[in-house]
Motif scaffolding. Structure first.
Motif, PDB file in Angstrom:
ATOM      1  N   GLY A   1      55.344  49.894   4.639  1.00  0.00           N
ATOM      2  CA  GLY A   1      56.548  49.071   4.639  1.00  0.00           C
ATOM      3  C   GLY A   1      57.353  49.222   3.355  1.00  0.00           C
ATOM      4  O   GLY A   1      58.569  49.396   3.368  1.00  0.00           O
ATOM      5  N   THR A   2      56.652  49.169   2.224  1.00  0.00           N
ATOM      6  CA  THR A   2      57.391  49.198   0.959  1.00  0.00           C
ATOM      7  C   THR A   2      57.950  50.588   0.665  1.00  0.00           C
ATOM      8  O   THR A   2      58.998  50.702   0.032  1.00  0.00           O
ATOM      9  N   ALA A   3      57.264  51.632   1.104  1.00  0.00           N
ATOM     10  CA  ALA A   3      57.812  52.980   0.896  1.00  0.00           C
ATOM     11  C   ALA A   3      59.136  53.109   1.641  1.00  0.00           C
ATOM     12  O   ALA A   3      60.094  53.710   1.143  1.00  0.00           O
ATOM     13  N   THR A   4      59.205  52.533   2.830  1.00  0.00           N
ATOM     14  CA  THR A   4      60.428  52.594   3.627  1.00  0.00           C
ATOM     15  C   THR A   4      61.551  51.809   2.939  1.00  0.00           C
ATOM     16  O   THR A   4      62.685  52.287   2.854  1.00  0.00           O
ATOM     17  N   SER A   5      61.205  50.632   2.446  1.00  0.00           N
ATOM     18  CA  SER A   5      62.206  49.822   1.722  1.00  0.00           C
ATOM     19  C   SER A   5      62.666  50.539   0.458  1.00  0.00           C
ATOM     20  O   SER A   5      63.856  50.545   0.132  1.00  0.00           O
TER      21      SER A   5
ATOM     22  N   ASP B   1      50.696  50.067   3.122  1.00  0.00           N
ATOM     23  CA  ASP B   1      50.572  49.826   1.678  1.00  0.00           C
ATOM     24  C   ASP B   1      49.415  48.882   1.401  1.00  0.00           C
ATOM     25  O   ASP B   1      48.788  48.949   0.342  1.00  0.00           O
ATOM     26  N   GLN B   2      49.170  47.977   2.335  1.00  0.00           N
ATOM     27  CA  GLN B   2      48.045  47.050   2.212  1.00  0.00           C
ATOM     28  C   GLN B   2      47.414  46.955   3.606  1.00  0.00           C
ATOM     29  O   GLN B   2      47.649  45.989   4.338  1.00  0.00           O
ATOM     30  N   PRO B   3      46.602  47.916   3.983  1.00  0.00           N
ATOM     31  CA  PRO B   3      46.111  47.988   5.368  1.00  0.00           C
ATOM     32  C   PRO B   3      45.393  46.731   5.851  1.00  0.00           C
ATOM     33  O   PRO B   3      45.360  46.448   7.035  1.00  0.00           O
ATOM     34  N   GLU B   4      44.805  45.995   4.918  1.00  0.00           N
ATOM     35  CA  GLU B   4      44.073  44.801   5.353  1.00  0.00           C
ATOM     36  C   GLU B   4      44.960  43.581   5.510  1.00  0.00           C
ATOM     37  O   GLU B   4      44.488  42.531   5.957  1.00  0.00           O
ATOM     38  N   ALA B   5      46.221  43.709   5.154  1.00  0.00           N
ATOM     39  CA  ALA B   5      47.108  42.534   5.221  1.00  0.00           C
ATOM     40  C   ALA B   5      47.406  42.205   6.671  1.00  0.00           C
ATOM     41  O   ALA B   5      47.960  43.021   7.408  1.00  0.00           O
TER      42      ALA B   5
END
Lengths: 348, 530
Positions: free
Chosen positions: B163-167, B221-225
């Motif tokens: 998600g954050t890489a896309t942002s 970015d945080q797979p466990e989130a």
């Protein structure tokens, strides 16, 4: 169906052998249980030692145990290293919690720093009454290196790299990175390849690094795995071909001669490596070389051929690194030797 | 150039390509070690040989002979030293001159029309970013992955979206419009890249009714989130606002038209802000997330709650400050006639700023922010401190504009930060700062942690330059030299493909590429070039 494109896209993740990617943890139940017990019973100034070959997953295991709350070490702290201790001794004091975690007590560290660092660790633990978990290779079995650490307990049930374990690890990774609910490794890998990658006689020295770096290179190579929608399937022949065409080997004349002698000998006496037990001594290999017409004395043979072969991952050392003390040489990869995966797979 | 080639020819006089390559690597390794004042005895040397030889079986003796033949280093029986008598046909070569022989591309870059070098680097970085976006789009991905691969042609690693890489990629492009004009990218490609990124950022948002509504997921970015997070939400909101605010400019200057309706973006930002309002901790700080159960009465923390509790952290708190400021300036509140949100965002800014003001770490009369609002600077690695403090400082922009009475204080924060960063004796160069955090799992916070790594100097230099550009922060010669040095180092880190890599990695990384481009842009503003 897993395609070549799927495999290539996830190559570095599935076959990761460093901390770069978050790979799922698998197995090592006995090791985890023993470590918890040993850690819970660690006394002040005592060190829990994990002494295993490079690239077998020691750091990964400890990281997993910390992150899953199985070890009482604060999460987020970077492990200390033996070399780092010599350069910044105050880092030991700054490490949070009761138990230090110290990594890289191995042949990648200059021997002076290895000895000094372990000595400093031992001294600090005595002064502070803190405890430590120490990760390293067989260098830790050499008293001239680790002798300052008087109070140690060792992890014995780390677990070997056998075929069952390797299969389990690969299946978990494929499922995780490709979002698969069900998966059998035989869907993408020839059974015989698995036999070669995790032979029984190599299980105590085989490493994830050795296996996965090889598979990564093969998958990355367009000649063997093209970026297309065809079914992905890795075979022994593919890996064999890759190794035989590997330009990086670059042996000199005498090295090439010995390589060929050794390969012939292996094919004749230990086809596919079966029958190998403890490994080859220097004298055995030297006899092979002399009989094959290599004209070097024992020291030259060892320094010019054997040690470089071990460093270049053609032979794998199963011995304890040799060091007699200050002023003496540090033999990082002594005999006995067994053929590496790289060599074995190029033999067939 | 001619002199250099002659020097190389005299140094590397081997007949085998493999030996010349090996010698080059040995020289480079040895030079690196000696320049860092390391003592290289034969044991250390054997490790250098291993590193230089790679998969080639090379004996230590062979490597020693090769080096001794080249003549640039000598072994005196105990250690390796540079041969001060080395002569490459034009008199003796001093150690500094020898090092310059191996600086290669660095020198070429430095002389390539000085000032415009940064501009070229920014353009190259943007072109790379667009290329990666196109790869993701063509590969059927729903965003950018966390990891990218640098090879003959750069490519994506993995099939899962971050998600954050896309942002980050969307922000990078939105903030580079003036540079995009000079990129060699077709308008249709640009349009499709923007459209793709906007759509995929929107897709990361949690739309269902409930506590998490409006938040953005970090995904890989945080797979466990299992819940949206504050950091992912802030980055998404800022990226969407950047796009929204620059949409007209995109159309006018670049002829880029994106079909996504404005009200879709407005909705996303507004619900995202609602999520952030809910996430704020009672005293004004932010953690990575906030379960409902953590504050059952909305005010008091239940430390025994089953979810575990999120520690206030300076990184999330400062990100929210920035997100509030960017949202206020985006024009969305006016477009939707949600004028009350100006007040709500201002309150969040006020409260967060208040918390920040009261949770500093002191170090010899300098006040800076430590990870997780620690109070003792010495408890943290220097680079981690630099990253924490720099990031909080840079988020003071919304406070600067909202609270004029705080401006002198903000100037002092910047000055303190600069004083901290440039302290002598600190192991400044090449430092990598870490930010470590837990993630919100389905039922509770993870036991394990994630770590983001950043180039501390890159982030620090941006903050200082921002202070200079914003309020004319005074910088003396030494401080300018420091900034120039960091900008130079940043340039050197850029790969020929245009990207910057994750610290200690050969993998391209969007966040670092964005940080580097931001720094170069800020530098150009400071030099009056933008």
């Amino acid at each position: 169906m897993i395609t070549n494109k799927d495999l290539k896209m996830c190559n570095e993740q599935i076959f990761s052998y460093s901390a770069a990617y978050q790979v799922p943890f698998f197995g090592r139940e006995d090791a985890i249980e023993e470590m918890q017990e040993l850690n819970n019973n660690l006394k002040p100034a005592e060190t829990l030692v994990i002494s295993q070959p490079l690239g077998t997953g020691k750091t990964f295991l400890v990281n997993y145990m910390i992150s899953s709350g199985k070890l009482d070490v604060p999460t987020g702290a970077s492990f200390l290293t033996v070399r780092g201790i010599t350069e910044e001794p105050e880092s030991m004091e700054a490490f949070p919690g009761d138990t230090l975690v110290v990594d890289e007590a191995d042949i990648k560290t200059p021997v002076k720093k290895l000895v000094k660092g372990l000595g400093m660790l031992a001294e600090y633990l005595e002064e502070s009454s803190r405890k430590a978990i120490l990760l390293g290779d067989y260098s830790l079995k050499n008293q001239n290196i680790s002798g300052e650490l008087k109070k140690t307990v060792s992890l014995l049930k780390f677990g070997d790299m056998d075929k069952v374990f390797l299969k389990g690890v690969l299946e978990e990774r494929f499922k995780h990175f490709l979002d698969l609910k069900e998966f059998q490794i035989e869907e993408v890998m020839e059974e015989e390849l698995l036999d070669y990658l995790a032979p029984g006689w190599m299980k105590s020295v085989n490493s994830f690094r050795g296996i996965f770096s090889l598979l990564q290179q093969v998958v990355a190579n367009e000649k063997y795995v093209r970026y297309n929608g065809e079914k992905a399937f890795l075979t022994v022949e593919m890996v064999h071909d890759f190794l035989c065409n590997d330009d990086n080997l670059q042996l000199d004349t005498e090295q090439r001669k010995f390589f060929e002698l050794f390969c012939e000998y292996m094919k004749e006496m230990y086809p596919k490596g079966s029958g190998i037990t403890t490994g080859f001594k220097v004298e055995e290999l030297y006899d092979l070389a002399k009989n094959g017409g290599i004209n070097k004395n024992l020291q030259e043979f060892t320094e010019d051929i054997l040690y470089p072969f071990a460093t270049a991952d053609l032979l794998v050392s199963t011995g304890v690194p040799e060091y007699e003390g200050k002023g003496s040489s540090f033999i990082r990869r002594p005999a006995p030797y067994v053929p590496s995966l790289r060599l074995l797979l190029s033999l067939m | 150039m001619e002199d250099k080639i002659v020097s190389y020819a005299l140094l590397f006089s081997g007949s085998k390509r493999s030996d010349v390559k090996l010698l080059y690597r040995l020289i480079y390794q040895l030079m690196d070690s000696i320049s860092q004042e390391e003592i290289v005895d034969m044991d250390e040397f054997s490790l250098l040989v291993e590193e230089a030889a790679g998969k080639r079986p090379v004996s230590v003796n062979y490597a020693k002979e090769l080096l001794e033949t080249a003549g640039c280093f000598v072994f005196d029986g105990k250690t390796w030293e540079y041969n001060q008598s080395l002569n490459l046909g034009n008199g003796t070569v001093a150690w500094e001159q020898f090092q310059e022989l191996f600086e290669g591309e660095k020198n070429v870059r430095k002389t390539e029309g000085e000032m415009d070098v940064q501009k070229s680097a920014i353009i190259l970085g943007i072109e790379w970013c667009v290329h990666m976006v196109q790869l993701a789009k063509e590969g059927g991905m729903e965003g950018l992955p966390a990891f990218l691969r640098c090879g003959k042609q750069d490519s994506l690693i993995g099939k899962k979206v971050a998600g954050t890489a896309t942002s980050d990629a969307l922000s990078l492009l939105c903030n580079g419009i003036d540079y995009i004009k000079e990129c060699e990218i077709e308008p249709e490609v640009l349009a499709s890249s923007f459209a793709f990124l906007v759509e995929q950022v929107l897709n990361c948002q949690h739309r269902e009714e409930g506590w998490d509504k409006g938040g953005f997921f970090p995904l890989e970015d945080q797979p466990e989130a299992d819940h949206p997070t504050v950091d992912a939400t802030c980055l998404a909101i800022m990226a969407l606002c950047d796009f929204y605010a620059n949409r007209s400019a995109l159309e006018e200057k670049l002829h880029v038209q994106v079909e996504t309706e404005s009200n879709e973006i407005e909705d996303a930002v507004l619900t995202g802000l609602d999520f952030l309002f809910r996430m704020q901790q009672p005293m004004g700080s932010y953690g990575i997330y906030r379960y409902e159960q953590e504050y059952p009465d909305g005010i008091h923390l239940d430390r025994e709650c089953e979810t575990g509790t999120a520690e206030p952290n300076e990184n999330c708190t400062r990100m929210v400050l920035s997100a509030m400021g960017v949202s206020k300036g985006s024009g969305i509140f006016d477009a939707r006639e949600r004028f009350e949100l100006y007040g709500t965002c201002s309150e969040v800014i006020q409260k967060s700023y208040s918390y920040l003001k009261n949770h500093l770490a002191e170090d010899n009369e300098i006040s800076v922010w430590a990870p997780y609002f620690g109070t003792q600077v010495r408890n943290y690695p220097y680079a981690d401190m630099v990253v924490s403090a720099a990031r909080v400082c840079r988020s003071m922009i919304p406070v600067w504009w909202q609270c004029e009475e705080e401006r002198e204080q903000i100037k002092k924060y910047y000055a303190d930060f600069l004083a901290f960063w440039k302290q002598e004796g600190r192991n400044r160069s090449g430092g990598i700062g870490k930010y470590t955090f837990k993630t919100p799992g389905k039922e509770k916070y993870s036991v394990g942690t994630y770590t983001w790594q950043s180039y501390a100097d890159m982030i620090a230099a941006f903050t200082v330059l921002q202070g200079y550009n914003l309020f004319g922060m005074a910088l003396d010669k030494e401080e300018w030299n420091l900034l120039e040095e960091v900008v130079c180092e940043t340039m050197e880190l850029q790969h020929a493909h245009g990207h910057w890599n994750a610290p200690r990695s050969s993998n391209p990384f969007c966040a670092v590429t964005l940080a580097a481009i931001e720094l170069l842009k800020e530098y150009r503003i400071a030099k009056g070039l933008e």
